[in-house]
Design a protein around this motif. Structure first.
Motif, short mmCIF file in Angstrom:
data_model
loop_
_atom_site.label_atom_id
_atom_site.label_comp_id
_atom_site.label_asym_id
_atom_site.label_seq_id
_atom_site.Cartn_x
_atom_site.Cartn_y
_atom_site.Cartn_z
N CYS A 148 0.69 -1.20 0.04
CA CYS A 148 0.01 0.12 0.00
C CYS A 148 0.77 1.05 0.04
N PRO A 149 0.70 2.16 -0.91
CA PRO A 149 1.37 3.48 -1.01
C PRO A 149 1.45 4.38 0.33
N SER A 150 0.24 4.00 1.33
CA SER A 150 0.01 4.88 2.44
C SER A 150 0.62 4.16 3.52
N CYS A 151 0.16 2.89 3.92
CA CYS A 151 0.74 2.27 4.93
C CYS A 151 1.70 1.17 4.94
N ASN A 152 2.06 1.03 3.67
CA ASN A 152 3.21 0.17 3.24
C ASN A 152 2.63 -1.29 3.60
N ALA A 153 1.58 -1.84 3.96
CA ALA A 153 1.28 -3.16 4.26
C ALA A 153 0.84 -3.77 2.86
N THR A 154 1.40 -5.04 2.89
CA THR A 154 0.94 -5.79 1.52
C THR A 154 -0.27 -6.49 1.60
N SER A 155 -0.81 -6.66 0.23
CA SER A 155 -2.08 -7.18 0.37
C SER A 155 -2.34 -7.97 -1.01
N GLN A 156 -3.33 -8.51 -1.42
CA GLN A 156 -3.66 -9.19 -2.65
C GLN A 156 -4.40 -8.38 -3.33
N TYR A 157 -4.20 -7.82 -4.77
CA TYR A 157 -5.28 -7.08 -5.46
C TYR A 157 -5.24 -7.72 -6.81
N ASP A 158 -6.48 -7.44 -7.28
CA ASP A 158 -6.76 -8.05 -8.86
C ASP A 158 -6.39 -6.50 -9.55
N LEU A 159 -5.43 -6.86 -10.54
CA LEU A 159 -5.04 -5.54 -11.39
C LEU A 159 -5.87 -5.14 -12.48
N MET A 160 -6.99 -5.99 -12.74
CA MET A 160 -7.98 -5.62 -13.74
C MET A 160 -8.93 -4.59 -13.06
N ASP A 161 -8.85 -4.37 -11.75
CA ASP A 161 -9.73 -3.26 -11.14
C ASP A 161 -9.08 -1.90 -11.39
N LYS A 162 -9.86 -0.89 -11.58
CA LYS A 162 -9.36 0.40 -11.99
C LYS A 162 -8.83 1.18 -10.78
N LEU A 163 -9.48 1.09 -9.59
CA LEU A 163 -9.00 1.66 -8.37
C LEU A 163 -8.81 0.48 -7.37
N LEU A 164 -7.95 0.72 -6.58
CA LEU A 164 -7.45 -0.47 -5.48
C LEU A 164 -7.58 0.31 -4.34
N MET A 165 -8.19 -0.49 -3.33
CA MET A 165 -8.60 -0.23 -1.81
C MET A 165 -7.65 -0.83 -0.95
N CYS A 166 -6.98 -0.39 -0.02
CA CYS A 166 -6.26 -1.04 0.92
C CYS A 166 -7.04 -1.76 2.00
N PRO A 167 -7.19 -2.85 2.43
CA PRO A 167 -7.76 -3.45 3.39
C PRO A 167 -7.31 -3.13 4.73
N PHE A 168 -6.35 -2.31 4.95
CA PHE A 168 -5.78 -2.29 6.28
C PHE A 168 -5.92 -0.59 6.68
N CYS A 169 -5.71 0.33 5.57
CA CYS A 169 -5.62 1.82 5.92
C CYS A 169 -6.79 2.45 5.21
N SER A 170 -7.66 1.49 4.31
CA SER A 170 -8.61 2.23 3.38
C SER A 170 -8.41 2.92 2.48
N VAL A 171 -6.87 3.33 2.11
CA VAL A 171 -6.78 4.20 1.32
C VAL A 171 -6.97 3.64 -0.59
N THR A 172 -7.44 4.73 -1.22
CA THR A 172 -7.70 4.17 -2.45
C THR A 172 -6.52 4.73 -3.22
N PHE A 173 -6.10 3.84 -4.23
CA PHE A 173 -5.15 4.20 -5.20
C PHE A 173 -5.12 3.44 -6.48
N ARG A 174 -4.43 4.04 -7.57
CA ARG A 174 -4.38 3.34 -8.89
C ARG A 174 -2.88 3.02 -9.24
N ILE A 175 -2.79 2.14 -10.12
CA ILE A 175 -1.47 1.71 -10.18
C ILE A 175 -1.20 1.75 -11.82
#
Ligand SMILES: [Zn+2]
Length: 383
Positions: free
Chosen positions: A6-33
């Motif tokens: 996560c670009p905010s809290c740095n915790a690692t998690s599994q994401y589907d890269l087909m999604d347009k925006l990703l949501m960190c399950p730990f700190c709830s930050v939304t980001f795109r890659i």
């Protein structure tokens, strides 16, 4: 699925890269890659309307809704059975825009004009109108993954909606049955706050137990679709003014776009009538869609629709006809006349149940909606 930090809290998690925006399950930050560079960028215009319903409340609202539509409210508990209740927090792109439409067309004269040649029976009229919306576009790829999401817009005007987007303010303020059902509609105790007003910066906790669906549609697509929907809607509105629409032009001014997760509840139910109807009624599961902000019924399928009633009428009259003809043959000719009348009613009911009920105007009526506290789309100025 990919593992990302996560670009905010740095915790690692599994994401589907087909999604347009990703949501960190730990700190709830939304980001795109970025697929090319791998660079992550935080997206901050992401909000959520808190879910304030639970299964028990949805059940209470459903029962109240059925009781108001049913002839015998006291039988509701014995005849209606909820088979399933599910809630979801669904992402929507909310496009704030103002649409200005000019139209021109021909209107038929009240009195027909004689001796004035072709076209004399029509006069040219033109006009314009302006409306503001917070137009909601689903950020899910498959609109049909949840029931009722394809046609949530119910304009006050009688027209057929063939777009899936809807104005957030008038949609999320309709269908409320009873404000005393115990749902707090706002954070400050003010009942006038709209769903939009009570949105919070996105955090998983505001879903209050509902699964949060991921974001599968891009901002660009949402903007394009919102433009198409509103242009289409205004074109259909313009047509209502005239017999023959000649020209229409809509200018759209986009004031902003943001992403909001909205709470929805879907209930399925079965109707098992206790009366004589049970011999004619085939039990089929029906659907009801609620919003989870104030518990308004957005869409509901009726257990018995007009078509079913007409069909039952046709069957009953058909049986009566047979009996009356029999009486006419063995007893008195007068019964033949009554039988003929009964036959007519049976045929007419049968005709109306099968032919008439598939026309578009009846399709509009097939589901019944309770429109209460319907706010006008006009003048709901976006911020
Ligand atoms: Zn995080």
């Amino acid at each position: 699925m990919h593992e990302l930090a996560c670009p905010s809290c740095n915790a690692t998690s599994q994401y589907d890269l087909m999604d347009k925006l990703l949501m960190c399950p730990f700190c709830s930050v939304t980001f795109r890659i970025s697929m090319e560079t791998g660079k992550k960028e935080i997206y901050s215009d992401h909000y959520i309307v808190p879910n304030s319903c639970d299964q028990r409340q949805v059940k209470a609202i459903f029962t109240e809704w059925i009781k108001r539509l049913h002839h015998h409210a006291e039988n509701v508990d014995k005849e209606y059975f909820i088979t399933d209740i599910n809630g979801f927090s669904i992402p929507f792109w909310i496009v704030s825009l103002e649409a200005h439409t000019m139209w021109k067309g021909l209107v038929k004269r009240q009195k027909s004009a004689l001796d004035h040649g072709l076209g004399a029976n029509y006069i040219m009229e033109e006009g314009q109108f302006r409306r503001n919306y917070r137009w909601a576009i689903s950020a899910r790829k498959n609109l049909c993954e949840n029931w009722g999401m394809t046609h949530l817009h119910e304009p006050k005007e009688r027209l057929e909606v063939d777009w899936d987007g809807f104005p957030l303010d008038s949609t999320f303020s309709r269908g409320r049955i009873d404000p005393s059902l115990g749902i707090k509609t706002s954070k400050s105790g003010d009942d006038e706050l709209s769903a939009y007003d009570v949105r919070e910066f996105f955090e998983f906790k505001y879903a209050n137990g509902l699964p949060i669906l991921t974001i599968q549609v891009s901002e660009e697509e949402a903007l394009r679709r919102a433009r198409n929907h509103v242009t289409n809607y205004h074109h259909t509105l313009a047509k209502l003014n005239v017999e023959i629409l000649i020209d229409t032009r809509s200018e759209l001014e986009i004031a902003g776009i943001q992403l909001i997760h909205l709470p929805f509840w879907h209930a399925r139910y079965i109707y098992h009538p206790k009366s004589v109807l049970k011999h004619f009624h085939k039990a089929r599961e029906k659907n009801v869609m609620l919003e989870g902000y104030a518990g308004g019924i957005l869409k509901g399928e009726m257990s018995i629709v007009k078509k079913d009633k007409l069909l039952i009428n046709a069957i009953v009259c058909g049986i009566a006809t047979f009996g009356l003809f029999l009486l006419g043959a063995v007893w008195h000719n007068a019964f033949l006349l009554v039988g003929l009348f009964s036959l007519l009613v049976a045929l007419l009911s049968g005709y109306m149940a099968t032919v008439k009920s598939s026309s578009p105007s009846n399709r509009l009526n097939r589901t019944t909606f309770i429109k209460q506290g319907l706010k006008s789309d006009v003048g709901a100025a976006p911020e």
